[in-house]
Design an enzyme around this catalytic site. Structure first.
Site, PDB file in Angstrom:
ATOM      1  N   ASP A  70      -0.428   4.417   1.047  1.00 57.20           N
ATOM      2  CA  ASP A  70      -0.842   5.411   2.046  1.00 57.20           C
ATOM      3  C   ASP A  70      -0.071   5.206   3.342  1.00 57.20           C
ATOM      4  O   ASP A  70       0.418   4.104   3.630  1.00 57.20           O
ATOM      5  CB  ASP A  70      -2.348   5.341   2.292  1.00 57.20           C
ATOM      6  CG  ASP A  70      -2.804   3.971   2.792  1.00 57.20           C
ATOM      7  OD1 ASP A  70      -2.385   2.950   2.205  1.00 57.20           O
ATOM      8  OD2 ASP A  70      -3.575   3.915   3.767  1.00 57.20           O
ATOM      9  N   ASP A 103       6.538   0.985   6.625  1.00 61.24           N
ATOM     10  CA  ASP A 103       5.107   0.724   6.455  1.00 61.24           C
ATOM     11  C   ASP A 103       4.498   1.742   5.490  1.00 61.24           C
ATOM     12  O   ASP A 103       4.010   2.778   5.920  1.00 61.24           O
ATOM     13  CB  ASP A 103       4.438   0.802   7.826  1.00 61.24           C
ATOM     14  CG  ASP A 103       2.967   0.486   7.794  1.00 61.24           C
ATOM     15  OD1 ASP A 103       2.510  -0.137   6.838  1.00 61.24           O
ATOM     16  OD2 ASP A 103       2.268   0.885   8.752  1.00 61.24           O
ATOM     17  N   HIS A 118       0.839  -1.207   0.000  1.00 59.40           N
ATOM     18  CA  HIS A 118       0.000   0.000   0.000  1.00 59.40           C
ATOM     19  C   HIS A 118       0.870   1.251   0.000  1.00 59.40           C
ATOM     20  O   HIS A 118       1.995   1.255   0.497  1.00 59.40           O
ATOM     21  CB  HIS A 118      -0.975   0.014   1.187  1.00 59.40           C
ATOM     22  CG  HIS A 118      -0.335   0.048   2.549  1.00 59.40           C
ATOM     23  ND1 HIS A 118      -0.065   1.223   3.213  1.00 59.40           N
ATOM     24  CD2 HIS A 118       0.067  -0.947   3.380  1.00 59.40           C
ATOM     25  CE1 HIS A 118       0.473   0.948   4.398  1.00 59.40           C
ATOM     26  NE2 HIS A 118       0.562  -0.360   4.517  1.00 59.40           N
ATOM     27  N   GLU A 174      -5.160   1.448   3.057  1.00 57.20           N
ATOM     28  CA  GLU A 174      -4.919   0.355   4.003  1.00 57.20           C
ATOM     29  C   GLU A 174      -4.956   0.833   5.446  1.00 57.20           C
ATOM     30  O   GLU A 174      -5.403   0.108   6.335  1.00 57.20           O
ATOM     31  CB  GLU A 174      -3.574  -0.305   3.687  1.00 57.20           C
ATOM     32  CG  GLU A 174      -3.357  -1.650   4.362  1.00 57.20           C
ATOM     33  CD  GLU A 174      -2.723  -1.544   5.742  1.00 57.20           C
ATOM     34  OE1 GLU A 174      -2.712  -2.557   6.461  1.00 57.20           O
ATOM     35  OE2 GLU A 174      -2.248  -0.437   6.097  1.00 57.20           O
ATOM     36  N   GLU A 175      -4.499   2.047   5.692  1.00 56.58           N
ATOM     37  CA  GLU A 175      -4.385   2.533   7.062  1.00 56.58           C
ATOM     38  C   GLU A 175      -5.723   2.972   7.664  1.00 56.58           C
ATOM     39  O   GLU A 175      -5.784   3.293   8.844  1.00 56.58           O
ATOM     40  CB  GLU A 175      -3.399   3.702   7.126  1.00 56.58           C
ATOM     41  CG  GLU A 175      -1.968   3.350   6.721  1.00 56.58           C
ATOM     42  CD  GLU A 175      -1.275   2.430   7.703  1.00 56.58           C
ATOM     43  OE1 GLU A 175      -1.913   2.009   8.692  1.00 56.58           O
ATOM     44  OE2 GLU A 175      -0.091   2.129   7.508  1.00 56.58           O
TER      45      GLU A 175
END
Length: 461
Positions: A89, A118, A87, A152-153
């Site tokens: 984001d 991340d 991802h 995703e977050e």
């Protein structure tokens, strides 16, 4: 092991670092204010998705942008589809940083930046891993698709958008957790309690940024107390936080400083909201308003705990460990007051039973319960053939024994069947995801790219 892949990655490593720096320099946080066509989650996320897809284009991969909700770069045209789930984001960059969080500076061979672990650093590593397979002309019979989500977050709307419109893979992995292999992810419950409005003494509270981040700061505007009373109460309670006060006309501004961490590991942080609630209960021992009654109750059931013991929801299993709870966001004002939470529960437990307890707890706290999101646990059996291929890649690349473990974090794998998380954090390393001074060492960036190249090739050859 295909040594030619490692040799190629060494040759292009400087360019990998430069491209990762460019990727990290884009502030790709959720921003509804700049959402629009091809940018459903804001301009920053749009730019990040287009940046990595553009890199994939120049490498000769087939690419597709799905209306800004997701995108992919694909190696190969025939055979079963193997997915790498990443991802673009990131969560907001809170806290004090050694270097600006979007400057992507290298200090002492560490590449600092929000998303370095991340998940932008690993995403770029996987793109270069695919490039290594392509440029080394190794034979393969399946397709590899680097699937790039954009949400995703928060609510995972990007991956849902993809799955509604595109082919699902037969297997795959996500470079978004830890090594060796994550075959179990705890269930996630996100909920809120709607609280009474501000009263004539607790005028406002503002704390927290994201549900999956332990809040390191909380600010309250209070009336009817003195700075000396705050200091005495902090001392009496032996709080783990640093508390500052400042007079503002007839009010006191109270700031509580904790320590951020990922919500899946709340024990690694210090929750500023939970400490503030205990402080407010001590400052206003007479619960003479609806809000104070609610705050007293919340302080009692939350304490400074991360396992939900005082709330009566603690549980654990041998596969994935104990339940965790993070009090993530607290907003109190004259109109809308709310407290939001993130729970990760063991893979063998019934999430519906926990939901029933949370609703009853809301009644006890004089608050209205609202479920925001429930993601059931992920569990993939250890003996799947594709897991054996990942184990082989890890063991041959590192010389360390691979195995399957469980985590509290959640990845795209829980939405895509027959996928598991695979790196990028090595055993024994501190997981810096969602924390200040997030970084990846250059050595680890090189190492994970080589592991991913071997793993992807094992899965498609």
């Amino acid at each position: 092991m295909e040594l030619i892949l490692n040799e190629y990655i060494d040759q292009v490593f400087d360019q990998l670092v430069a491209d990762t720096q460019g990727f990290l320099s884009i502030e790709s946080t959720l921003d509804d204010m700049t959402s629009g066509s091809m940018a459903p989650f804001g301009e920053g996320i749009r730019k990040a998705l287009e940046y990595i897809l553009s890199k994939a284009d120049t490498m000769g991969f087939s690419t597709k942008n799905l209306d800004g909700y997701a995108g992919y770069a694909q190696l190969g045209d025939e055979g079963d589809l193997v997915a790498i789930l990443a991802h673009v984001d990131v969560v907001p960059a809170v806290g004090d940083w050694i270097a600006p969080p979007y400057s992507a500076q290298i200090i002492d061979n560490k590449l600092y930046g929000r998303g370095s672990i991340d998940d932008k650093g690993p995403a770029m590593a996987c793109l270069y891993a695919m490039q290594a397979i392509k440029e080394c002309n190794l034979p393969f019979t399946k397709r590899a698709r680097l699937l790039l989500g954009t949400d995703e977050e928060t609510l995972a709307r990007g991956i849902y958008y993809y799955l509604d419109r595109e082919e699902a893979p037969v297997c795959g992995f996500s470079p978004d957790a830890e090594f060796p292999i994550i075959h179990a992810e705890k269930g996630t419950i996100r909920f809120q309690y709607v609280l009474p409005s501000a009263d004539n003494e607790i005028l406002s509270i503002n704390a927290g940024t994201r549900l999956n981040v332990v809040p390191d700061y909380a600010c309250a505007r209070l009336r009817g107390i003195t700075e000396e009373q705050v200091a005495a109460c902090v001392n009496d309670l032996s709080l783990r936080t640093n508390v500052k006060t400042a007079k503002d006309e007839d009010c006191i501004n109270v700031e509580v400083y904790g320590a951020a961490s990922h919500a899946s590991l709340p024990e690694n942080g210090v929750n500023a909201i939970q400490n503030l609630l205990m402080l407010l209960k001590g400052l206003y021992p007479d619960a003479d308003s609806k809000l104070k009654i609610c705050i007293h109750a919340l302080a009692d059931v939350l304490q400074d705990e991360t396992d939900g013991k005082s709330a009566g929801i603690s549980c654990s299993d041998d596969v994935s460990g104990s339940l965790t709870i993070n009090t993530a966001i607290l907003k109190i004002n004259e109109k809308d007051s709310v407290c939001k939470f993130d729970i990760r529960y063991p893979v063998t437990y019934d999430g519906k039973d926990i939901l029933r307890k949370l609703e009853a707890l809301g009644t006890k706290c004089c608050a209205e319960y609202e479920l925001l999101q429930h993601k059931p646990p992920l569990y993939v059996e250890k003996d799947r053939p594709f897991i054996k291929e990942l184990e082989k890649a890890y063991e041959e690349s590192t010389g360390q024994t691979a195995g399957c473990i469980a985590i509290g974090g959640g990845t795209y794998c829980r939405y895509v069947k027959n996928t598991v998380s695979f790196g990028p954090v090595f055993p024994g390393q501190q997981d810096l995801a969602h924390q200040a001074n997030e970084y990846i060492t250059l050595e680890d960036l090189r190492k994970i790219t080589k592991i991913y190249a071997q793993a992807i090739y094992n899965l498609i050859k």
